[in-house]
Write a protein that holds these residues in place. Structure first.
Motif, PDB file in Angstrom:
ATOM      1  N   GLU A 141       0.826  -1.207   0.000  1.00  0.00           N
ATOM      2  CA  GLU A 141       0.000   0.000   0.000  1.00  0.00           C
ATOM      3  C   GLU A 141       0.863   1.262   0.000  1.00  0.00           C
ATOM      4  O   GLU A 141       1.793   1.386   0.785  1.00  0.00           O
ATOM      5  N   GLY A 142       0.536   2.190  -0.868  1.00  0.00           N
ATOM      6  CA  GLY A 142       1.256   3.462  -0.898  1.00  0.00           C
ATOM      7  C   GLY A 142       2.683   3.360  -1.407  1.00  0.00           C
ATOM      8  O   GLY A 142       3.429   4.333  -1.351  1.00  0.00           O
ATOM      9  N   GLY A 143       3.093   2.181  -1.914  1.00  0.00           N
ATOM     10  CA  GLY A 143       4.478   2.037  -2.379  1.00  0.00           C
ATOM     11  C   GLY A 143       5.460   2.022  -1.215  1.00  0.00           C
ATOM     12  O   GLY A 143       6.604   2.429  -1.365  1.00  0.00           O
ATOM     13  N   GLY A 144       5.015   1.562  -0.063  1.00  0.00           N
ATOM     14  CA  GLY A 144       5.839   1.620   1.138  1.00  0.00           C
ATOM     15  C   GLY A 144       6.944   0.577   1.174  1.00  0.00           C
ATOM     16  O   GLY A 144       7.220  -0.082   0.179  1.00  0.00           O
ATOM     17  N   GLY A 145       7.571   0.460   2.325  1.00  0.00           N
ATOM     18  CA  GLY A 145       8.640  -0.517   2.496  1.00  0.00           C
ATOM     19  C   GLY A 145       9.996   0.023   2.094  1.00  0.00           C
ATOM     20  O   GLY A 145      10.127   1.170   1.649  1.00  0.00           O
ATOM     21  N   LEU A 146      11.006  -0.829   2.236  1.00  0.00           N
ATOM     22  CA  LEU A 146      12.389  -0.386   2.006  1.00  0.00           C
ATOM     23  C   LEU A 146      12.632   0.021   0.552  1.00  0.00           C
ATOM     24  O   LEU A 146      13.330   0.999   0.276  1.00  0.00           O
ATOM     25  N   ALA A 147      12.016  -0.712  -0.394  1.00  0.00           N
ATOM     26  CA  ALA A 147      12.218  -0.363  -1.815  1.00  0.00           C
ATOM     27  C   ALA A 147      11.724   1.055  -2.078  1.00  0.00           C
ATOM     28  O   ALA A 147      12.373   1.840  -2.784  1.00  0.00           O
ATOM     29  N   GLY A 148      10.590   1.402  -1.488  1.00  0.00           N
ATOM     30  CA  GLY A 148      10.059   2.756  -1.656  1.00  0.00           C
ATOM     31  C   GLY A 148      10.978   3.791  -1.039  1.00  0.00           C
ATOM     32  O   GLY A 148      11.262   4.839  -1.631  1.00  0.00           O
ATOM     33  N   ALA A 149      11.459   3.516   0.149  1.00  0.00           N
ATOM     34  CA  ALA A 149      12.331   4.466   0.848  1.00  0.00           C
ATOM     35  C   ALA A 149      13.644   4.669   0.088  1.00  0.00           C
ATOM     36  O   ALA A 149      14.143   5.788  -0.021  1.00  0.00           O
ATOM     37  N   GLN A 150      14.177   3.585  -0.461  1.00  0.00           N
ATOM     38  CA  GLN A 150      15.444   3.713  -1.189  1.00  0.00           C
ATOM     39  C   GLN A 150      15.305   4.627  -2.405  1.00  0.00           C
ATOM     40  O   GLN A 150      16.207   5.403  -2.724  1.00  0.00           O
ATOM     41  N   GLY A 151      14.167   4.531  -3.082  1.00  0.00           N
ATOM     42  CA  GLY A 151      13.935   5.439  -4.210  1.00  0.00           C
ATOM     43  C   GLY A 151      13.880   6.883  -3.750  1.00  0.00           C
ATOM     44  O   GLY A 151      14.375   7.785  -4.432  1.00  0.00           O
ATOM     45  N   CYS A 152      13.301   7.106  -2.573  1.00  0.00           N
ATOM     46  CA  CYS A 152      13.161   8.473  -2.057  1.00  0.00           C
ATOM     47  C   CYS A 152      14.479   9.046  -1.564  1.00  0.00           C
ATOM     48  O   CYS A 152      14.630  10.268  -1.458  1.00  0.00           O
ATOM     49  N   ALA A 153      15.434   8.178  -1.252  1.00  0.00           N
ATOM     50  CA  ALA A 153      16.743   8.679  -0.820  1.00  0.00           C
ATOM     51  C   ALA A 153      17.356   9.559  -1.911  1.00  0.00           C
ATOM     52  O   ALA A 153      18.123  10.483  -1.626  1.00  0.00           O
ATOM     53  N   LEU A 154      16.982   9.311  -3.153  1.00  0.00           N
ATOM     54  CA  LEU A 154      17.549  10.074  -4.277  1.00  0.00           C
ATOM     55  C   LEU A 154      17.060  11.523  -4.308  1.00  0.00           C
ATOM     56  O   LEU A 154      17.646  12.373  -4.975  1.00  0.00           O
ATOM     57  N   ILE A 155      16.005  11.812  -3.555  1.00  0.00           N
ATOM     58  CA  ILE A 155      15.469  13.178  -3.498  1.00  0.00           C
ATOM     59  C   ILE A 155      16.506  14.134  -2.899  1.00  0.00           C
ATOM     60  O   ILE A 155      16.655  15.278  -3.334  1.00  0.00           O
ATOM     61  N   VAL A 156      17.253  13.648  -1.917  1.00  0.00           N
ATOM     62  CA  VAL A 156      18.228  14.498  -1.221  1.00  0.00           C
ATOM     63  C   VAL A 156      19.327  14.968  -2.181  1.00  0.00           C
ATOM     64  O   VAL A 156      19.732  16.127  -2.167  1.00  0.00           O
ATOM     65  N   GLU A 157      19.786  14.054  -3.037  1.00  0.00           N
ATOM     66  CA  GLU A 157      20.804  14.432  -4.038  1.00  0.00           C
ATOM     67  C   GLU A 157      20.317  15.581  -4.909  1.00  0.00           C
ATOM     68  O   GLU A 157      21.073  16.493  -5.231  1.00  0.00           O
ATOM     69  N   GLN A 158      19.058  15.512  -5.310  1.00  0.00           N
ATOM     70  CA  GLN A 158      18.528  16.550  -6.194  1.00  0.00           C
ATOM     71  C   GLN A 158      18.524  17.903  -5.499  1.00  0.00           C
ATOM     72  O   GLN A 158      18.813  18.923  -6.113  1.00  0.00           O
ATOM     73  N   CYS A 159      18.204  17.907  -4.224  1.00  0.00           N
ATOM     74  CA  CYS A 159      18.214  19.156  -3.461  1.00  0.00           C
ATOM     75  C   CYS A 159      19.644  19.703  -3.389  1.00  0.00           C
ATOM     76  O   CYS A 159      19.900  20.863  -3.711  1.00  0.00           O
ATOM     77  N   LYS A 160      20.569  18.854  -2.985  1.00  0.00           N
ATOM     78  CA  LYS A 160      21.955  19.312  -2.784  1.00  0.00           C
ATOM     79  C   LYS A 160      22.563  19.861  -4.075  1.00  0.00           C
ATOM     80  O   LYS A 160      23.308  20.826  -4.054  1.00  0.00           O
ATOM     81  N   ALA A 161      22.213  19.227  -5.193  1.00  0.00           N
ATOM     82  CA  ALA A 161      22.784  19.653  -6.479  1.00  0.00           C
ATOM     83  C   ALA A 161      22.312  21.045  -6.886  1.00  0.00           C
ATOM     84  O   ALA A 161      22.923  21.671  -7.749  1.00  0.00           O
ATOM     85  N   GLN A 162      21.241  21.542  -6.277  1.00  0.00           N
ATOM     86  CA  GLN A 162      20.679  22.830  -6.716  1.00  0.00           C
ATOM     87  C   GLN A 162      20.834  23.955  -5.695  1.00  0.00           C
ATOM     88  O   GLN A 162      20.361  25.071  -5.933  1.00  0.00           O
ATOM     89  N   LEU A 163      21.483  23.683  -4.560  1.00  0.00           N
ATOM     90  CA  LEU A 163      21.567  24.707  -3.516  1.00  0.00           C
ATOM     91  C   LEU A 163      22.201  25.992  -4.030  1.00  0.00           C
ATOM     92  O   LEU A 163      21.768  27.100  -3.689  1.00  0.00           O
ATOM     93  N   ALA A 164      23.221  25.864  -4.876  1.00  0.00           N
ATOM     94  CA  ALA A 164      23.945  27.039  -5.355  1.00  0.00           C
ATOM     95  C   ALA A 164      23.034  27.976  -6.138  1.00  0.00           C
ATOM     96  O   ALA A 164      23.250  29.195  -6.138  1.00  0.00           O
ATOM     97  N   THR A 165      21.992  27.423  -6.770  1.00  0.00           N
ATOM     98  CA  THR A 165      21.090  28.287  -7.539  1.00  0.00           C
ATOM     99  C   THR A 165      20.345  29.264  -6.620  1.00  0.00           C
ATOM    100  O   THR A 165      19.833  30.275  -7.077  1.00  0.00           O
ATOM    101  N   LEU A 166      20.258  28.949  -5.320  1.00  0.00           N
ATOM    102  CA  LEU A 166      19.622  29.858  -4.364  1.00  0.00           C
ATOM    103  C   LEU A 166      20.665  30.709  -3.638  1.00  0.00           C
ATOM    104  O   LEU A 166      20.317  31.502  -2.765  1.00  0.00           O
TER     105      LEU A 166
END
Ligand SMILES: *Cc1c(COP(=O)(O)O)cnc(C)c1O
Length: 297
Positions: free
Chosen positions: A142-167
């Motif tokens: 349900e909801g795409g939960g579990g470790l597989a779901g969380a591992q995919g979401c870990a990639l969100i942090v990289e996207q944030c860090k890569a763009q900090l300089a633009t701010l």
């Protein structure tokens, strides 16, 4: 596998009067913009499931949700895009909502489980008859939960860090995001490994077991949970709707009330209570879900 390569989520300034007054700088990572159909955090939660299904040669994907489910919507769209058949197991009795119409249009086959049948989803034997009926298909919790779901979401942090300089930022102090199952939050906690705290605003009441689920995925540290549910999941009230309306106009960013709206309102309450010192830099995660607005507007 470039087939499921990550979509880009823009990082933007989030300018709201109550943030400015408290001397808080905020940015918003726009997962709502990653894809016109496979929206928001659901893309990231599905990614590892899509990879696993492809590697296993699965003909299709099965998962569960309600009749406004952002998860089933993203899953049905992803199945259509990437050539998987999809089956949705729905809570309750047959009902047409804008989301359900889309599920059918994406080619998802629907089975309505009633309420009792849906409640059985955590029981050990739940999947066996579906696996027998759809041999070799990939089952997604349900909801795409579990470790597989969380591992995919870990990639969100990289996207944030890569763009900090633009701010003009070199770093940030904390994350703030809506939590339903807490899987997305768990992914951020995994990626941060204690570097920045992750604040989860719970869209479901605190007794729904989210804290336990998150602890099972990532342990007890690196995050804080706040009750943002306002009396129940999917419960709406006038204060919330007026707040969302005003925030959308001030920030010129679309929100939906059930997750991102409740999360932002909980953040305002914490900011006004002085939880963050002036100069704090926050990243608010826009988890998407805008298709669900059609269900209550
Ligand atoms: C599904 C959803 C969430 C909850 O994500 P979890 O990983 O289950 O915590 C938050 N926001 C939106 C818009 C969603 O659709």
């Amino acid at each position: 596998m470039s087939e499921f390569s990550l979509p880009h989520a823009p990082l933007q300034r989030l300018d709201l009067p109550w943030l400015r007054q408290a001397g808080i700088e905020a940015a918003i990572l726009r997962l709502d913009l990653v894809d016109p159909l496979i929206s928001g955090n659901k893309w990231f939660k599905l990614r590892h499931h899509l990879l696993a299904a492809r590697q296993a040669g699965s003909p299709g994907l099965i998962s569960l949700g309600g009749n406004h489910s952002n998860h089933l919507h993203a899953l049905a769209a992803a199945g259509k895009r990437f050539g998987f058949a999809t089956v949705g197991l729905l809570r309750g009795h047959p009902q047409d909502t804008p989301t359900v119409d889309d599920l059918r249009a994406f080619g998802m086959q629907l089975h309505w489980l009633g309420y009792g049948g849906y409640r059985a989803r955590h029981e050990a034997g739940f999947w066996a008859p579906w696996q027998a009926r759809y041999p070799g298909w990939h089952c997604i919790p349900e909801g795409g939960g579990g470790l597989a779901g969380a591992q995919g979401c870990a990639l969100i942090v990289e996207q944030c860090k890569a763009q900090l300089a633009t701010l003009g930022w070199t770093d940030y102090d904390a994350w703030w995001l809506a939590a339903g199952t807490g899987t997305t939050l768990a992914g951020l906690v995994l990626a941060e490994a204690g570097e920045h705290p992750v604040h989860g605003a719970l869209a479901v009441p605190p007794d729904h077991g989210v804290a336990e689920q998150v602890a099972a995925l990532v342990g007890a540290t690196g995050y804080v949970l706040h009750d943002a549910s306002r009396g129940g999941f999917a419960r709406l009230d006038e204060v919330l709707l007026a707040f969302v309306d005003e925030a959308e106009r001030h920030a010129a960013i679309p929100l939906e009330a059930l997750y991102t709206g409740k999360a932002l309102l909980a953040l305002r309450d914490q900011v006004e209570a002085g939880r963050f010192v002036p100069g704090t830099r926050l990243v608010f995660l826009h988890t998407g879900g805008l298709q669900g607005r059609r269900g209550y507007l």
